[in-house]
Design a protein around this motif. Structure first.
Motif, mmCIF file in Angstrom:
data_model
loop_
_atom_site.group_PDB
_atom_site.id
_atom_site.type_symbol
_atom_site.label_atom_id
_atom_site.label_comp_id
_atom_site.label_asym_id
_atom_site.label_seq_id
_atom_site.Cartn_x
_atom_site.Cartn_y
_atom_site.Cartn_z
ATOM 1 N N ILE A 40 23.423 53.494 7.199
ATOM 2 C CA ILE A 40 22.945 52.553 8.089
ATOM 3 C C ILE A 40 22.251 53.199 9.042
ATOM 4 C CG2 ILE A 40 23.838 51.230 9.922
ATOM 5 C CD1 ILE A 40 26.388 50.837 8.578
ATOM 6 N N CYS A 41 20.863 52.672 9.150
ATOM 7 C CA CYS A 41 19.876 53.253 10.136
ATOM 8 C C CYS A 41 19.879 52.604 11.341
ATOM 9 C CB CYS A 41 18.471 53.398 9.199
ATOM 10 S SG CYS A 41 17.080 54.265 10.091
ATOM 11 N N HIS A 42 19.452 53.441 12.334
ATOM 12 C CA HIS A 42 19.272 52.758 13.725
ATOM 13 C C HIS A 42 18.165 51.609 13.603
ATOM 14 C CE1 HIS A 42 20.308 53.257 18.238
ATOM 15 N NE2 HIS A 42 19.785 52.052 18.113
ATOM 16 N N THR A 43 17.127 51.881 12.815
ATOM 17 C CA THR A 43 16.167 50.866 12.605
ATOM 18 C C THR A 43 16.905 49.362 11.978
ATOM 19 O OG1 THR A 43 14.550 52.416 11.894
ATOM 20 C CG2 THR A 43 14.112 50.253 11.105
ATOM 21 N N ASP A 44 17.816 49.623 11.155
ATOM 22 C CA ASP A 44 18.351 48.158 10.598
ATOM 23 C C ASP A 44 18.702 47.355 11.891
ATOM 24 O OD1 ASP A 44 18.184 49.644 8.407
ATOM 25 O OD2 ASP A 44 20.284 49.959 8.114
ATOM 26 N N GLY A 66 18.753 47.725 5.232
ATOM 27 C CA GLY A 66 19.350 48.729 4.328
ATOM 28 C C GLY A 66 17.894 49.358 3.619
ATOM 29 N N HIS A 67 17.739 50.768 4.036
ATOM 30 C CA HIS A 67 16.631 51.305 3.394
ATOM 31 C C HIS A 67 17.063 52.989 3.238
ATOM 32 C CE1 HIS A 67 14.482 51.974 7.495
ATOM 33 N NE2 HIS A 67 15.656 52.895 7.337
ATOM 34 N N GLU A 68 18.372 53.065 3.011
ATOM 35 C CA GLU A 68 18.769 54.542 2.359
ATOM 36 C C GLU A 68 19.547 54.003 1.063
ATOM 37 O OE1 GLU A 68 18.738 56.649 6.743
ATOM 38 O OE2 GLU A 68 20.750 56.019 6.094
ATOM 39 N N ILE A 69 18.995 53.812 0.387
ATOM 40 C CA ILE A 69 19.778 53.167 -1.113
ATOM 41 C C ILE A 69 19.674 54.372 -2.158
ATOM 42 C CG2 ILE A 69 19.631 51.504 -2.762
ATOM 43 C CD1 ILE A 69 17.531 49.964 -0.749
ATOM 44 N N GLY A 92 13.846 54.435 -0.644
ATOM 45 C CA GLY A 92 13.802 54.666 0.766
ATOM 46 C C GLY A 92 13.374 53.442 1.434
ATOM 47 N N CYS A 93 12.403 53.582 2.426
ATOM 48 C CA CYS A 93 11.760 52.719 3.602
ATOM 49 C C CYS A 93 10.937 51.683 2.958
ATOM 50 C CB CYS A 93 11.359 53.469 4.740
ATOM 51 S SG CYS A 93 12.430 54.613 5.494
ATOM 52 N N PHE A 94 10.152 51.935 1.750
ATOM 53 C CA PHE A 94 9.140 51.036 1.289
ATOM 54 C C PHE A 94 9.386 51.003 -0.200
ATOM 55 C CE2 PHE A 94 7.413 55.336 1.888
ATOM 56 C CZ PHE A 94 6.356 55.542 0.671
ATOM 57 N N LEU A 161 17.134 59.488 2.318
ATOM 58 C CA LEU A 161 15.821 58.732 1.965
ATOM 59 C C LEU A 161 15.232 58.240 3.241
ATOM 60 C CD1 LEU A 161 17.826 57.259 -0.663
ATOM 61 C CD2 LEU A 161 15.443 58.239 -1.066
ATOM 62 N N CYS A 162 16.095 58.211 4.557
ATOM 63 C CA CYS A 162 15.248 57.681 5.763
ATOM 64 C C CYS A 162 15.435 59.199 6.814
ATOM 65 C CB CYS A 162 15.529 56.467 6.278
ATOM 66 S SG CYS A 162 14.859 56.235 7.776
ATOM 67 N N ALA A 163 16.595 59.123 6.991
ATOM 68 C CA ALA A 163 16.703 60.352 8.131
ATOM 69 C C ALA A 163 16.133 61.701 7.489
ATOM 70 C CB ALA A 163 18.410 60.663 8.312
ATOM 71 N N TYR A 341 27.507 62.019 11.006
ATOM 72 C CA TYR A 341 26.371 61.538 11.774
ATOM 73 C C TYR A 341 25.775 60.244 11.410
ATOM 74 C CZ TYR A 341 26.896 65.749 14.731
ATOM 75 O OH TYR A 341 27.442 66.657 15.539
ATOM 76 N N ARG A 342 26.253 59.744 10.114
ATOM 77 C CA ARG A 342 25.640 58.764 9.575
ATOM 78 C C ARG A 342 26.675 58.065 8.845
ATOM 79 N NH1 ARG A 342 20.356 57.531 11.250
ATOM 80 N NH2 ARG A 342 19.012 56.952 9.125
ATOM 81 N N PHE A 343 26.348 56.518 9.130
ATOM 82 C CA PHE A 343 27.475 55.647 8.568
ATOM 83 C C PHE A 343 26.732 55.346 7.034
ATOM 84 C CE2 PHE A 343 28.954 53.989 12.511
ATOM 85 C CZ PHE A 343 30.489 54.511 12.230
HETATM 86 ZN ZN LIG Z 1 15.821 54.290 8.754
#
Ligand SMILES: [Zn+2]
Ligand SMILES: [Zn+2]
Length: 350
Positions: A40-44, A66-69, A92-94, A161-163, A341-343
């Motif tokens: 779960i990214c803050h961007t979501d 969701g982009h940390e798959i 990842g993000c794209f 994949l994102c962070a 630090y990340r869900f």
């Molecule tokens: Zn992200």
């Protein structure tokens, strides 16, 4: 087309609810991935709440974020050569880009000037809305799929994949390494990856956090020094200290005060996204030939390099794994910085 299950926000700012939708049939170069975990990214949260409408062409609802798959390949198209069934892979993000512009050709797909197909809240080349990783499976072209570190747990690797790449890319570009002094501003999902990666790259790493509350954690993650930004002494003491400052926070800060922490020729890189414009005094830059820069995730080639680097150095994210039914609660906790630090969502709970 085939059915996929997930969680979606049906309208802007709505809570996420169970949702069934269609994924495309795999084409010749597609990989079908059973999603095991998604970070779960803050961007979501920004996107679900339509907070970035000024920067995006449109927000598309229902939205499956969701982009940390991270998952496992379950099928491949006839032309796929890079992956086979059973491989541990990530997205990842794209999930695509134009592939022909100079940026795409040089492996900087995240800066594609024609059309980056973001993993969700975007449209693919056919105009079909993309759906992200809060779901059971995803179909992605093999050229936009990453190989996950084989020996590391998949759940703790998903946020790389994102962070992970968000920090790795600027650290590499501005050559963090032995003999360099790097400050990481903020110790959250991004910042904690910054500390681990900077330390592994061999640079001296200082955490600048609001208070000393996370000091023990910072040291455990690899920080050499830890200072509270609420203490005005910190800025006096550290003036002119750093080659590189990476700012991961999106809160309003005194930019000139942070720029003054840079050595002559130093660079401050923005990876967080403050809502308001950034007020910077010209003297803060000219007086010491300083640079204020920005950076956004990384290309496919560099993301793979980062994953391989993490595999080699045993670097994962510190995660709290949750069932998807707790997604809305998790969003509230992210907004309160109540996660170390990340869900990561365990998709078996779907
Ligand atoms: Zn992200
Ligand atoms: Zn392009």
């Amino acid at each position: 087309m085939s059915k996929s299950k997930g969680y979606a926000a049906l309208t802007a700012r709505a809570a996420l609810v169970p949702y069934t939708f269609e994924r495309r049939e795999p084409r010749a170069h597609d990989v079908v991935i059973e999603i095991k975990y998604c970070g779960i990214c803050h961007t979501d949260i920004h996107q679900v709440r339509s907070e970035w409408n000024d920067y995006l062409p449109e927000s598309i609802f229902p939205m499956v974020p969701g982009h940390e798959i991270a998952g496992v390949v379950t099928a491949t198209g006839s032309g796929v050569t890079k992956y086979k069934v059973g491989d541990k892979v990530g997205v990842g993000c794209f999930v695509d880009s134009c592939r022909t512009c100079p940026e795409c050709k040089s492996g900087l797909e995240q800066y594609c000037t024609v059309h980056t197909v973001w993993t969700y809240n975007a449209r693919d080349h056919e105009g079909v809305p993309t759906c992200g990783g809060y779901s059971d499976r995803i179909v992605v072209d093999e050229n936009y799929v990453l190989r996950m570190p084989q020996a590391l747990p998949l759940d703790a690797c998903a946020p790389l994949l994102c962070a992970g790449i968000t920090l790795y890319s600027p650290l590499r570009y501005w050559q963090a390494g032995p003999g360099k002094k790097v400050a990481i501003v903020g110790l959250g999902g991004l910042g904690h990856m910054g500390v681990k990666l900077t330390h592994a790259l061999g640079a001296e790493v200082t955490v600048l956090s609001q208070s000393l509350k996370k000091q023990a954690d910072g040291k455990r993650l690899g920080a050499d020094h830890f200072y509270a930004t609420s203490d005005p002494e910190t800025f006096a003491r550290l003036k002119g200290s750093f080659d590189l400052v990476i700012n991961t926070v999106s809160a309003e800060i005194d930019w000139n005060q942070y720029l003054a922490l840079l050595k002559v020729g130093g660079t401050m890189v923005l990876v967080g996204l403050p809502e308001k414009n950034i007020p910077v005094g010209a003297f803060a830059l000219t007086g010491a030939r300083r640079t204020l820069a920005g950076s956004q995730i990384g290309g496919i080639r560099e993301t793979q390099e980062m994953l391989d680097f993490c595999g080699k150095h045993g670097i994962t994210c510190d995660v709290e794994v949750i069932p998807i039914q707790k997604i809305n609660e998790a969003y509230e906790r992210v907004l309160k910085s109540d996660v170390r630090y990340r869900f990561v969502i365990d998709m078996a709970s779907l």
